[in-house]
Design a protein around this motif. Sequence first.
Motif, PDB file in Angstrom:
ATOM      1  N   UNK A  94      43.303  54.384  25.128  1.00  0.00           N
ATOM      2  CA  UNK A  94      43.613  53.238  25.977  1.00  0.00           C
ATOM      3  C   UNK A  94      44.341  53.778  27.193  1.00  0.00           C
ATOM      4  N   UNK A  95      43.897  53.406  28.400  1.00  0.00           N
ATOM      5  CA  UNK A  95      44.502  53.921  29.629  1.00  0.00           C
ATOM      6  C   UNK A  95      45.175  52.780  30.384  1.00  0.00           C
ATOM      7  N   UNK A  96      46.470  52.938  30.623  1.00  0.00           N
ATOM      8  CA  UNK A  96      47.263  51.900  31.274  1.00  0.00           C
ATOM      9  C   UNK A  96      47.701  52.347  32.668  1.00  0.00           C
ATOM     10  N   UNK A  97      47.549  51.449  33.621  1.00  0.00           N
ATOM     11  CA  UNK A  97      47.999  51.714  34.992  1.00  0.00           C
ATOM     12  C   UNK A  97      49.306  50.968  35.240  1.00  0.00           C
ATOM     13  N   UNK A  98      50.176  51.601  35.940  1.00  0.00           N
ATOM     14  CA  UNK A  98      51.478  51.010  36.222  1.00  0.00           C
ATOM     15  C   UNK A  98      51.351  49.972  37.330  1.00  0.00           C
ATOM     16  N   UNK A  99      52.057  48.859  37.184  1.00  0.00           N
ATOM     17  CA  UNK A  99      52.080  47.861  38.258  1.00  0.00           C
ATOM     18  C   UNK A  99      52.898  48.417  39.416  1.00  0.00           C
ATOM     19  N   UNK A 100      52.402  48.251  40.617  1.00  0.00           N
ATOM     20  CA  UNK A 100      53.143  48.748  41.781  1.00  0.00           C
ATOM     21  C   UNK A 100      54.488  48.057  41.904  1.00  0.00           C
ATOM     22  N   UNK A 101      54.502  46.767  41.615  1.00  0.00           N
ATOM     23  CA  UNK A 101      55.744  46.010  41.764  1.00  0.00           C
ATOM     24  C   UNK A 101      56.813  46.464  40.769  1.00  0.00           C
ATOM     25  N   UNK A 102      56.371  47.090  39.680  1.00  0.00           N
ATOM     26  CA  UNK A 102      57.291  47.532  38.647  1.00  0.00           C
ATOM     27  C   UNK A 102      57.725  48.978  38.848  1.00  0.00           C
ATOM     28  N   UNK A 103      57.015  49.689  39.695  1.00  0.00           N
ATOM     29  CA  UNK A 103      57.309  51.110  39.891  1.00  0.00           C
ATOM     30  C   UNK A 103      58.602  51.294  40.678  1.00  0.00           C
ATOM     31  N   UNK A 118      57.502  58.829  39.573  1.00  0.00           N
ATOM     32  CA  UNK A 118      56.204  59.340  39.999  1.00  0.00           C
ATOM     33  C   UNK A 118      55.121  59.183  38.925  1.00  0.00           C
ATOM     34  N   UNK A 119      55.441  58.504  37.829  1.00  0.00           N
ATOM     35  CA  UNK A 119      54.432  58.266  36.780  1.00  0.00           C
ATOM     36  C   UNK A 119      53.575  57.065  37.174  1.00  0.00           C
ATOM     37  N   UNK A 120      52.289  57.302  37.386  1.00  0.00           N
ATOM     38  CA  UNK A 120      51.382  56.242  37.811  1.00  0.00           C
ATOM     39  C   UNK A 120      50.822  55.442  36.655  1.00  0.00           C
ATOM     40  N   UNK A 130      48.903  61.127  38.360  1.00  0.00           N
ATOM     41  CA  UNK A 130      47.712  60.703  39.098  1.00  0.00           C
ATOM     42  C   UNK A 130      46.716  60.180  38.059  1.00  0.00           C
ATOM     43  N   UNK A 131      46.297  58.914  38.208  1.00  0.00           N
ATOM     44  CA  UNK A 131      45.374  58.359  37.210  1.00  0.00           C
ATOM     45  C   UNK A 131      43.916  58.565  37.597  1.00  0.00           C
ATOM     46  N   UNK A 167      43.072  62.312  32.556  1.00  0.00           N
ATOM     47  CA  UNK A 167      43.704  62.256  31.230  1.00  0.00           C
ATOM     48  C   UNK A 167      43.915  63.644  30.633  1.00  0.00           C
ATOM     49  N   UNK A 168      42.948  64.537  30.816  1.00  0.00           N
ATOM     50  CA  UNK A 168      43.056  65.887  30.268  1.00  0.00           C
ATOM     51  C   UNK A 168      43.214  66.933  31.379  1.00  0.00           C
ATOM     52  N   UNK A 169      43.726  66.474  32.531  1.00  0.00           N
ATOM     53  CA  UNK A 169      43.932  67.361  33.674  1.00  0.00           C
ATOM     54  C   UNK A 169      45.380  67.845  33.667  1.00  0.00           C
ATOM     55  N   UNK A 170      45.552  69.129  33.498  1.00  0.00           N
ATOM     56  CA  UNK A 170      46.904  69.693  33.392  1.00  0.00           C
ATOM     57  C   UNK A 170      47.734  69.446  34.642  1.00  0.00           C
TER      58      UNK A 170
END
Length: 566
Positions: free
Chosen positions: A360-369, A327-329, A348-349, A300-303
């Motif tokens: 709040x941390x949201x992960x992208x659905x693979x099927x939607x990527x 490329x947004x995960x 990269x999450x 989250x705070x990784x540049x």
Amino acid sequence: MMSITAFFSIIIIIVVFGATFVRGQMVDTSTSTFPSTSTSFTPETSTWTTSSTSTEQAATTTATATSVDALKQYTLVFTGVPSSQPRRFSTAFTTSAIIHKLKGRTVDDCATLCSNTVGCWGVFAYTPSSDKIQRCHTLNDLGVLGGVDTGSNSISYKNNSPLQPKPFLRATDIAGVEVSFLGRVEGVLDPRRFPTAFDEEVMLKELRDVDTLECILACLGEPACFGIFALLRGEDRICRLLSDIGNARGVFTNSRSISYSRQSFDVSEYVDTVDGFTLNRVGAIQGAPTGSQPQRFSTMFNAEATIKVSSGVTLEGCAAECDDLFHCQGFSYWIPSITTPRCILLADIGRPVSTASASLSFARHSSNAQVFKAPQGFVTLYEGVTPTNDGVSYRFSTGFTSSEHLNVVEVDFDTSEECALLCLANDQCEGYFYWILDEQDQRCVLLSSIGVSPLSTSSNSYSVARIPTGYELRFVGQVPYNQDSPRRFSTAFDSNARIASFTGLSLHECAAQCSQEQFCVGIFMWLRQGRQHVCFLLNNLGTADGVPTASYSFSFRVSGEGTPEF
């Protein structure tokens, strides 16, 4: 012998002089009799704790009462001597409870001053026997119920409507907080506060001379702040931000205070709020599942993992920005303040880690990527930590091997077409490693060798191989970007169609072996157990549509004259 008329005249004079202590202008030098009736006051069930600086105000002459209605809002609670039960406020001479000291002034003067002083709960007036000059004290603390015995010639009045600092100690409808307890304000019969209000270990910060809004916003800007204790001590405004608000019952208090808790909300409502994303981690937000540890994405705070940071974006807007970038995960929605939420897009999450952030941390659905598509003439052999990869992440073993690098080019768009063109222009290029650091920094590494076996990786990357000259890709097996229709040659595992098999060969080396065989019409590259490729040379490719497969594989046929038609 005294006449009856003279006797009653003397009685009237005594009564008049006695009354001047309470309402008159003259200093009474006689023994005065005060009303014997006493009205009990109930709010004081224990000694109050607030304090202020005392000031002495002296007058050399007696003064006229400022208002005939000065004592209208007061109740006479105690009288001293010569009443049958002389009593006074227990705090009448307590330094910390005295706000003002007046000498040679009337009770009306004292009452008027008390009525116009924040936090003044009563007036104590007395005449010492030493100099017979009337004095009075205004009090912020009336002490214990029932008062104490006294030998003083005094009266004790309770202020029924003490002046309250309403702009500071007032219930508010500001979003984000709710009133949990009211202290001794606005006639509250059961004044309470947070049990942790004065606990230094849980106090994050103490602010002074701020208004209610500033106090609340300060808490909302602190991720670890779970409550606010707003306190009036004398005329000092004190705001304490707390990381722990204790139990739900609170504790009794004599303090003039309001306890605000940070408003909780139902985190579950966010699970299905954003299409294509799943609420993966919840930070230090009230309303999170009971017993759960606040967590966030480690990146989250990784540049290096951050694609973009936006302020003031809605949750849906943040998701839309992520959805536009292949490329947004995922993204972290950070709420350091309700007025300035921040949207952090991540390439990269990472993994879950503990956090004190309100996020709040949201992960992208693979099927939607968005699926990464290799340019024509190329095939993606491996995917790193990408939006479409739910399985093991691989890369070329030579991706970071400088001796195999033909060139490293930085690109700033979401395709790898430029990489492909550069590779095609170099006969030694077997493929390229497309590494996505963030939205502005994407690197194309041209490779003279793509290696034999893949390596695990945490990089957001694609390992793209150049299809050997004279071959064309026919089927792709069950690889990360092809989960819906994985297929292979129907003869891939048919020993009768197999000319030879090899292990430890790269794609290009496998194709070179086929080119040396007169009857080889295709090759089947199979990543066995995720460790190394197996190369099958085939003389028969089977049915035109192939067959479904669960293998991580690629089926190439020889192109050109004489190639069997499917």
